[in-house]
Design an enzyme around this catalytic site. Sequence first.
Site, PDB file in Angstrom:
ATOM      1  N   ASP A 105      46.978  54.331  33.737  1.00 58.44           N
ATOM      2  CA  ASP A 105      46.387  53.482  32.700  1.00 58.44           C
ATOM      3  C   ASP A 105      46.699  53.907  31.273  1.00 58.44           C
ATOM      4  O   ASP A 105      46.037  53.467  30.341  1.00 58.44           O
ATOM      5  CB  ASP A 105      44.870  53.441  32.874  1.00 58.44           C
ATOM      6  CG  ASP A 105      44.216  54.826  32.768  1.00 58.44           C
ATOM      7  OD1 ASP A 105      44.904  55.784  32.363  1.00 58.44           O
ATOM      8  OD2 ASP A 105      43.021  54.934  33.094  1.00 58.44           O
ATOM      9  N   HIS A 253      36.640  69.346  24.915  1.00 62.07           N
ATOM     10  CA  HIS A 253      37.822  68.613  24.460  1.00 62.07           C
ATOM     11  C   HIS A 253      38.054  68.864  22.979  1.00 62.07           C
ATOM     12  O   HIS A 253      37.111  69.057  22.209  1.00 62.07           O
ATOM     13  CB  HIS A 253      37.633  67.122  24.730  1.00 62.07           C
ATOM     14  CG  HIS A 253      38.884  66.316  24.687  1.00 62.07           C
ATOM     15  ND1 HIS A 253      39.453  65.872  23.520  1.00 62.07           N
ATOM     16  CD2 HIS A 253      39.694  65.871  25.682  1.00 62.07           C
ATOM     17  CE1 HIS A 253      40.540  65.173  23.792  1.00 62.07           C
ATOM     18  NE2 HIS A 253      40.724  65.161  25.095  1.00 62.07           N
TER      19      HIS A 253
END
Length: 386
Positions: A105, A253
């Site tokens: 994706d 992250h």
Amino acid sequence: MLTAPTSYPRKVLLVFGTRPEAIKMAPLYLELSKHPDEIEVAVCLTAQHREMLDQVIRFFGIPARYDLNLMKPGQNLHNLTAAIIEGMKPVLEDFRPDYVFVHGDTTTSMAAALAAFYSGAKVGHVEAGLRTFNKQSPFPEEMNRSITGRIADIHFAPTQQSRENLLREDIAEQHIVVTGNTVIDALQHGLRLIEEAEPESVRLLKQQLPMHRDVILVTGHRRENFGEGFLSICRALKRIAEHADAEIVYPVHLNPNVQGPVYELLSDVSNIHLIDPQPYESFIWLMNKSRLIITDSGGVQEEAPSLGKPVLVMRDTTERPEAVSAGTVILVGTDENRIVKETLDLLYDTERYDRMARLHNPYGDGKATKRIAQFLLTNHKHEYVS
């Protein structure tokens, strides 16, 4: 009518640019490389991500014949898409592939598929058919998948549900191959490599973290959770840390929208360990050592059930409903109270935990790449309707 070559497809180009794609395409490269007389396989990196991508290909020993090296500061979807399409043109002209395989994706997958279509190569979509049916969630991944699906000639669907999604979009049945998910192949291969020779990153992690109690592994990076969503997640983790006899390990992250609230709210909690993003090998080691996992990652929803780890998914929708139906994951969104309740219930309700941990993983048996290779080796004379 588009007719496949009358001999084996001699040239297959795998194109990927992010860490998740690299993880899921690495075992496919290794499998296709076992058939050098029938298949010439090459890898093109777009480097939509850079450092984390490189870690994965080093771990699996994947050579890249082409590297577009496109990652730039301040990159946006507009210039990235254009750069991939432009960058793929000379690669396609040089290698002249029969098939270009893209994964999932990402913007790399969508743009590389379009470039391959322009070049006349057939497109194989690995991990095809996942849908939320909401083009804004996840953004832009849902539309990337859908666009790639319209371009692809062959759809390697990981599950029957994915196959059904494609059939509803009028994809011809003969163009769909149900394979399982290649992430399970990668996980099994990666754990074997760690067992054979413990990587330095795993040794360092063992020294860094207390492993004497249950470990709750957390990951979070989805842009739809930026802002209030991450604040709610952090408040939930702080409450869990206060009430659970466990260590919470959170590889944070690098995105500032994640790092800001996480470090502001959680850096002073003694049993929450905020660590740097981990190489693939140490992350799967952490997954294997954890009691349960709280995540918004798609890949973790597929990997963790193979290890018998219950997963709480911090999203309101998922393009992987098979795991929800199978009971291996629970959607909790970013609702603070629900995250806390479900986590503590799983930690202390042993019967419920064991039921969830024993459930069958709907994403396959680790033989997805063999099925894809077998398709190429045995179906090369079939005709495909464009």
